[in-house]
Motif scaffolding. Structure first.
Motif, PDB file in Angstrom:
ATOM      1  N   LYS A  26      39.607   0.987   3.605  1.00 37.35           N
ATOM      2  CA  LYS A  26      37.873   0.403   4.226  1.00 37.35           C
ATOM      3  C   LYS A  26      36.906   0.403   3.416  1.00 37.35           C
ATOM      4  N   ILE A  27      35.561  -0.030   4.059  1.00 35.42           N
ATOM      5  CA  ILE A  27      34.487  -0.636   3.083  1.00 35.42           C
ATOM      6  C   ILE A  27      33.305   0.757   3.831  1.00 35.42           C
ATOM      7  N   GLY A  28      33.034   1.531   2.720  1.00 31.92           N
ATOM      8  CA  GLY A  28      31.894   2.104   3.403  1.00 31.92           C
ATOM      9  C   GLY A  28      30.711   1.302   3.022  1.00 31.92           C
ATOM     10  N   ALA A  29      29.009   2.164   3.551  1.00 31.35           N
ATOM     11  CA  ALA A  29      27.882   1.229   3.380  1.00 31.35           C
ATOM     12  C   ALA A  29      28.457   1.222   1.542  1.00 31.35           C
ATOM     13  N   GLU A  30      28.345   1.768   0.492  1.00 32.80           N
ATOM     14  CA  GLU A  30      28.205   1.917  -0.716  1.00 32.80           C
ATOM     15  C   GLU A  30      28.521   0.227  -1.360  1.00 32.80           C
ATOM     16  N   GLU A  31      30.244   0.536  -0.820  1.00 31.51           N
ATOM     17  CA  GLU A  31      30.609  -0.714  -1.295  1.00 31.51           C
ATOM     18  C   GLU A  31      30.390  -1.877  -0.861  1.00 31.51           C
ATOM     19  N   PHE A  32      29.725  -1.968   0.825  1.00 25.98           N
ATOM     20  CA  PHE A  32      28.802  -3.268   1.541  1.00 25.98           C
ATOM     21  C   PHE A  32      28.055  -3.880   0.610  1.00 25.98           C
ATOM     22  N   THR A  33      27.376  -2.366   0.062  1.00 27.93           N
ATOM     23  CA  THR A  33      26.059  -3.136  -0.307  1.00 27.93           C
ATOM     24  C   THR A  33      26.462  -3.665  -1.355  1.00 27.93           C
ATOM     25  N   ALA A  34      27.273  -3.056  -2.471  1.00 25.49           N
ATOM     26  CA  ALA A  34      27.593  -3.539  -3.904  1.00 25.49           C
ATOM     27  C   ALA A  34      28.286  -4.699  -3.843  1.00 25.49           C
ATOM     28  N   LEU A  35      28.627  -5.433  -2.680  1.00 26.95           N
ATOM     29  CA  LEU A  35      30.046  -6.986  -2.329  1.00 26.95           C
ATOM     30  C   LEU A  35      28.735  -8.078  -1.806  1.00 26.95           C
ATOM     31  N   VAL A  36      27.713  -7.113  -1.259  1.00 28.75           N
ATOM     32  CA  VAL A  36      26.427  -8.242  -0.688  1.00 28.75           C
ATOM     33  C   VAL A  36      25.482  -8.999  -2.255  1.00 28.75           C
ATOM     34  N   ARG A  37      25.586  -7.909  -3.126  1.00 27.56           N
ATOM     35  CA  ARG A  37      25.135  -7.844  -4.336  1.00 27.56           C
ATOM     36  C   ARG A  37      25.171  -8.712  -5.182  1.00 27.56           C
ATOM     37  N   GLU A  38      26.280  -9.043  -5.212  1.00 26.99           N
ATOM     38  CA  GLU A  38      27.323  -9.581  -6.429  1.00 26.99           C
ATOM     39  C   GLU A  38      26.762 -11.224  -6.505  1.00 26.99           C
TER      40      GLU A  38
END
Length: 109
Positions: free
Chosen positions: A97-109
């Motif tokens: 699953k995707i947590g908030a920090e993982e989501f933020t990191a993905l968006v910033r890639e």
């Protein structure tokens, strides 16, 4: 809260139109096109909470399938292939699953 209160509705429509075809979804291009990549960390977290439909604090695989509907009700469902690729790109700790920090990191890639 809706994505329209975080992002420009015209940008959302253009991005959804660009990925109408099955198996065409590219999260990096999508986040850039909707303008999420340029938003503040706070706005990215707000977007995460919109996509976390069950308010579990995570975006699970089942929610990912409907991620484009989180941006606009007429967004298409992601294919199983797209959903798995999206999850694999974001799920850095391997918990499925995707947590908030993982989501933020993905968006910033």
């Amino acid at each position: 809260m809706t994505m329209n209160s975080i992002l420009n509705p015209d940008d959302i429509k253009k991005a959804l139109d660009a990925f109408k075809a099955a198996d065409s979804f590219d999260h990096k291009k999508f986040f850039e096109m909707v303008g999420l990549k340029a938003k503040s960390a706070d706005d990215v977290k707000k977007a995460f909470h919109v996509l976390d439909a069950d308010n579990s604090g995570f975006i699970e695989e089942e929610e990912l399938k409907f991620v484009l509907k989180g941006f606009a009700t007429d967004g298409r469902d992601l294919t199983d292939k797209e959903t798995k690729a999206f999850l694999q790109a974001a799920d850095k700790d391997g918990d499925g699953k995707i947590g908030a920090e993982e989501f933020t990191a993905l968006v910033r890639e």
